[in-house]
Scaffold this motif. Structure first.
Motif, PDB file in Angstrom:
ATOM      1  N   THR A 109      -6.463  41.748 -12.113  1.00 12.26           N
ATOM      2  CA  THR A 109      -7.442  41.437 -11.023  1.00 12.26           C
ATOM      3  C   THR A 109      -8.690  40.433 -11.553  1.00 12.26           C
ATOM      4  O   THR A 109      -8.920  39.665 -10.761  1.00 12.26           O
ATOM      5  CB  THR A 109      -8.024  42.831 -10.613  1.00 12.26           C
ATOM      6  N   LEU A 110      -8.996  40.694 -12.658  1.00 14.34           N
ATOM      7  CA  LEU A 110      -9.914  39.763 -13.283  1.00 14.34           C
ATOM      8  C   LEU A 110      -9.493  38.198 -13.281  1.00 14.34           C
ATOM      9  O   LEU A 110     -10.185  37.214 -13.011  1.00 14.34           O
ATOM     10  CB  LEU A 110     -10.586  40.254 -14.728  1.00 14.34           C
ATOM     11  N   GLU A 111      -7.921  38.052 -13.585  1.00 18.80           N
ATOM     12  CA  GLU A 111      -7.594  36.820 -13.614  1.00 18.80           C
ATOM     13  C   GLU A 111      -7.544  36.127 -12.020  1.00 18.80           C
ATOM     14  O   GLU A 111      -7.905  34.996 -11.982  1.00 18.80           O
ATOM     15  CB  GLU A 111      -6.162  36.861 -13.847  1.00 18.80           C
ATOM     16  N   GLN A 112      -7.142  36.979 -11.145  1.00 15.38           N
ATOM     17  CA  GLN A 112      -7.272  36.584  -9.715  1.00 15.38           C
ATOM     18  C   GLN A 112      -8.633  36.250  -9.418  1.00 15.38           C
ATOM     19  O   GLN A 112      -8.835  35.030  -8.850  1.00 15.38           O
ATOM     20  CB  GLN A 112      -6.686  37.615  -8.891  1.00 15.38           C
ATOM     21  N   GLU A 113      -9.719  36.910  -9.847  1.00  6.68           N
ATOM     22  CA  GLU A 113     -11.197  36.666  -9.449  1.00  6.68           C
ATOM     23  C   GLU A 113     -11.564  35.250 -10.131  1.00  6.68           C
ATOM     24  O   GLU A 113     -12.187  34.529  -9.657  1.00  6.68           O
ATOM     25  CB  GLU A 113     -12.017  37.832  -9.792  1.00  6.68           C
ATOM     26  N   ASN A 114     -11.182  35.183 -11.332  1.00 13.89           N
ATOM     27  CA  ASN A 114     -11.422  34.230 -12.015  1.00 13.89           C
ATOM     28  C   ASN A 114     -10.842  32.835 -11.622  1.00 13.89           C
ATOM     29  O   ASN A 114     -11.618  31.687 -11.463  1.00 13.89           O
ATOM     30  CB  ASN A 114     -11.120  34.260 -13.749  1.00 13.89           C
ATOM     31  N   ALA A 115      -9.615  32.937 -11.094  1.00  8.76           N
ATOM     32  CA  ALA A 115      -8.964  31.821 -10.390  1.00  8.76           C
ATOM     33  C   ALA A 115      -9.555  31.358  -9.071  1.00  8.76           C
ATOM     34  O   ALA A 115      -9.811  30.234  -8.685  1.00  8.76           O
ATOM     35  CB  ALA A 115      -7.558  31.940 -10.148  1.00  8.76           C
ATOM     36  N   GLN A 116     -10.237  32.475  -8.300  1.00  8.90           N
ATOM     37  CA  GLN A 116     -10.942  32.350  -7.311  1.00  8.90           C
ATOM     38  C   GLN A 116     -12.353  31.732  -7.559  1.00  8.90           C
ATOM     39  O   GLN A 116     -12.622  30.694  -6.678  1.00  8.90           O
ATOM     40  CB  GLN A 116     -11.167  33.592  -6.240  1.00  8.90           C
ATOM     41  N   LEU A 117     -12.898  32.081  -8.481  1.00  6.14           N
ATOM     42  CA  LEU A 117     -14.258  31.582  -8.732  1.00  6.14           C
ATOM     43  C   LEU A 117     -14.072  30.031  -9.129  1.00  6.14           C
ATOM     44  O   LEU A 117     -14.893  29.224  -9.022  1.00  6.14           O
ATOM     45  CB  LEU A 117     -14.892  32.244 -10.046  1.00  6.14           C
ATOM     46  N   LYS A 118     -12.982  29.790 -10.011  1.00  5.75           N
ATOM     47  CA  LYS A 118     -12.580  28.485 -10.103  1.00  5.75           C
ATOM     48  C   LYS A 118     -12.577  27.594  -9.009  1.00  5.75           C
ATOM     49  O   LYS A 118     -12.850  26.317  -8.926  1.00  5.75           O
ATOM     50  CB  LYS A 118     -11.381  28.264 -11.223  1.00  5.75           C
ATOM     51  N   GLU A 119     -11.749  28.138  -7.931  1.00  5.37           N
ATOM     52  CA  GLU A 119     -11.533  27.328  -6.848  1.00  5.37           C
ATOM     53  C   GLU A 119     -12.788  26.995  -6.077  1.00  5.37           C
ATOM     54  O   GLU A 119     -12.971  25.970  -5.783  1.00  5.37           O
ATOM     55  CB  GLU A 119     -10.749  28.160  -5.918  1.00  5.37           C
ATOM     56  N   GLU A 120     -13.658  28.059  -6.042  1.00  2.00           N
ATOM     57  CA  GLU A 120     -14.986  27.922  -5.449  1.00  2.00           C
ATOM     58  C   GLU A 120     -15.998  26.878  -6.271  1.00  2.00           C
ATOM     59  O   GLU A 120     -16.735  26.060  -5.540  1.00  2.00           O
ATOM     60  CB  GLU A 120     -15.731  29.220  -5.344  1.00  2.00           C
ATOM     61  N   LEU A 121     -15.880  27.056  -7.555  1.00  3.48           N
ATOM     62  CA  LEU A 121     -16.441  26.167  -8.298  1.00  3.48           C
ATOM     63  C   LEU A 121     -16.058  24.602  -8.142  1.00  3.48           C
ATOM     64  O   LEU A 121     -16.976  23.894  -7.957  1.00  3.48           O
ATOM     65  CB  LEU A 121     -16.247  26.440  -9.793  1.00  3.48           C
ATOM     66  N   ALA A 122     -14.730  24.325  -7.942  1.00  4.00           N
ATOM     67  CA  ALA A 122     -14.378  23.234  -7.629  1.00  4.00           C
ATOM     68  C   ALA A 122     -14.838  22.801  -6.222  1.00  4.00           C
ATOM     69  O   ALA A 122     -15.334  21.461  -6.110  1.00  4.00           O
ATOM     70  CB  ALA A 122     -12.904  23.172  -7.488  1.00  4.00           C
ATOM     71  N   TYR A 123     -15.004  23.682  -5.127  1.00  8.42           N
ATOM     72  CA  TYR A 123     -15.421  23.384  -4.043  1.00  8.42           C
ATOM     73  C   TYR A 123     -16.953  22.786  -4.160  1.00  8.42           C
ATOM     74  O   TYR A 123     -17.343  21.802  -3.515  1.00  8.42           O
ATOM     75  CB  TYR A 123     -15.223  24.432  -3.001  1.00  8.42           C
ATOM     76  N   LEU A 124     -17.529  23.658  -4.860  1.00  7.87           N
ATOM     77  CA  LEU A 124     -19.043  23.458  -5.037  1.00  7.87           C
ATOM     78  C   LEU A 124     -19.223  22.049  -5.806  1.00  7.87           C
ATOM     79  O   LEU A 124     -20.173  21.470  -5.262  1.00  7.87           O
ATOM     80  CB  LEU A 124     -19.920  24.491  -5.903  1.00  7.87           C
ATOM     81  N   GLN A 125     -18.553  21.810  -6.536  1.00  7.42           N
ATOM     82  CA  GLN A 125     -18.570  20.504  -7.207  1.00  7.42           C
ATOM     83  C   GLN A 125     -18.337  19.174  -6.132  1.00  7.42           C
ATOM     84  O   GLN A 125     -18.819  18.354  -6.183  1.00  7.42           O
ATOM     85  CB  GLN A 125     -17.714  20.309  -8.554  1.00  7.42           C
ATOM     86  N   LYS A 126     -17.434  19.569  -5.212  1.00 14.04           N
ATOM     87  CA  LYS A 126     -17.152  18.512  -4.491  1.00 14.04           C
ATOM     88  C   LYS A 126     -18.280  18.361  -3.366  1.00 14.04           C
ATOM     89  O   LYS A 126     -18.850  17.415  -3.106  1.00 14.04           O
ATOM     90  CB  LYS A 126     -15.850  18.757  -3.533  1.00 14.04           C
ATOM     91  N   LEU A 127     -19.093  19.625  -3.049  1.00 15.17           N
ATOM     92  CA  LEU A 127     -20.187  19.750  -2.448  1.00 15.17           C
ATOM     93  C   LEU A 127     -21.086  18.740  -2.936  1.00 15.17           C
ATOM     94  O   LEU A 127     -22.196  17.997  -2.265  1.00 15.17           O
ATOM     95  CB  LEU A 127     -20.780  20.947  -2.052  1.00 15.17           C
ATOM     96  N   VAL A 128     -21.465  19.043  -4.380  1.00 13.29           N
ATOM     97  CA  VAL A 128     -22.525  18.368  -4.934  1.00 13.29           C
ATOM     98  C   VAL A 128     -22.143  16.715  -4.915  1.00 13.29           C
ATOM     99  O   VAL A 128     -23.251  15.909  -4.799  1.00 13.29           O
ATOM    100  CB  VAL A 128     -22.788  18.931  -6.318  1.00 13.29           C
ATOM    101  N   ALA A 129     -20.876  16.491  -5.083  1.00 10.35           N
ATOM    102  CA  ALA A 129     -20.593  15.167  -5.072  1.00 10.35           C
ATOM    103  C   ALA A 129     -20.702  14.500  -3.582  1.00 10.35           C
ATOM    104  O   ALA A 129     -21.196  13.323  -3.592  1.00 10.35           O
ATOM    105  CB  ALA A 129     -19.085  14.976  -5.586  1.00 10.35           C
ATOM    106  N   ASP A 130     -20.558  15.091  -2.529  1.00  7.93           N
ATOM    107  CA  ASP A 130     -20.689  14.793  -1.438  1.00  7.93           C
ATOM    108  C   ASP A 130     -22.240  14.914  -0.774  1.00  7.93           C
ATOM    109  O   ASP A 130     -22.315  14.166   0.275  1.00  7.93           O
ATOM    110  CB  ASP A 130     -19.734  15.535  -0.396  1.00  7.93           C
TER     111      ASP A 130
END
Length: 254
Positions: A109-130
């Motif tokens: 469960t933690l691995e799934q949550e971690n993967a989801q957090l990484k995905e959201e972090l990537a989205y946030l990084q794209k947001l900051v770049a945009d």
């Protein structure tokens, strides 16, 4: 005188008118056999009564027999002790296995949550770049995942760049194009199919309302008719008021 003598003699005379029965004597061997049987029965009964009335005490044990009995008692106690220890270890092992299974499930469960957090972090990084680029809302990412029973799961990320001051408010319409063995394509709009006699719908609801300042994620599932497969998935974003053109993005499914 003679008559008196006859009468007196008749009083003490033995009468021969009684019946006399003559029986045959019993054979001697039969009498001996009966006597032997009776004698044996008396001996057996006497021995049984004496044995039950006065039981014989067992002979005393030798030193070797006493040692063997003591060793046997020690082995029995050790066996009982080992059985208790084994039961305790089995119980402890069962508890550890249960804990291990719980930890493994928690780790997954933690691995799934971690993967989801990484995905959201990537989205946030794209947001900051945009954020320093062009302003306005756009469809940042669209994903479609096939599931069982002709069901699909969609994930959509909407963003608003350029350091926005106000929230973006509008609607999102989804559409899926399915292809059959023939070249003809059927488009399933994001509304219930009233012409379907079976009553089944695509699972795509009416236009979805959205309101966000920086980003918003949309997730859901929909189902297509049996025997069909989604070839294209389209996302259309309309701003409230209709003052600007709609934003559309489509992905092709192999």
């Amino acid at each position: 005188m003679r008559n008196f003598h006859r009468r007196w003699s008749a009083l003490f005379a033995v009468s021969a008118r009684h019946d006399i029965a003559i029986r045959r004597a019993r054979p001697r061997w039969l009498s001996l056999l009966i006597m032997a049987f009776v004698f044996s029965a008396v001996i057996v009964l006497t021995w049984w009564a004496a044995r039950n009335a006065f039981p014989l005490s067992p002979p005393p044990l030798t030193a070797e027999q006493i040692s063997v009995h003591e060793h046997e008692d020690v082995l029995k106690r050790e066996l009982a002790d080992w059985q208790r220890r084994t039961a305790s270890l089995e119980s402890e092992l069962s508890m550890r296995e249960g804990s291990q299974a719980t930890l493994t499930q928690h780790a997954e469960t933690l691995e799934q949550e971690n993967a989801q957090l990484k995905e959201e972090l990537a989205y946030l990084q794209k947001l900051v770049a945009d954020a320093t680029r062009e302003a306005g809302a756009k469809i940042q990412d669209v994903r479609l995942e096939p599931l069982a029973n002709n069901t699909y799961r969609y994930r959509i990320l909407l963003v608003q760049g350029g350091n926005p001051r106000n929230d973006f408010e509008g609607t999102v319409r989804l559409a899926a194009s399915t292809g059959e063995p023939s070249p003809q394509k059927v488009t399933i709009e994001a509304v219930p199919d009233r012409n379907n006699a079976s009553g089944n719908t695509s699972g795509l609801a009416a236009p979805l309302p959205v309101k966000f300042k920086y980003y918003q994620r949309l997730e859901g599932v929909f189902r297509v008719p049996d025997g069909t497969k989604v070839q294209q998935f389209t996302v259309q974003v309309n701003k409230k008021g209709g003052g600007t053109p709609a934003i559309t993005r489509s992905i092709n499914i192999k």
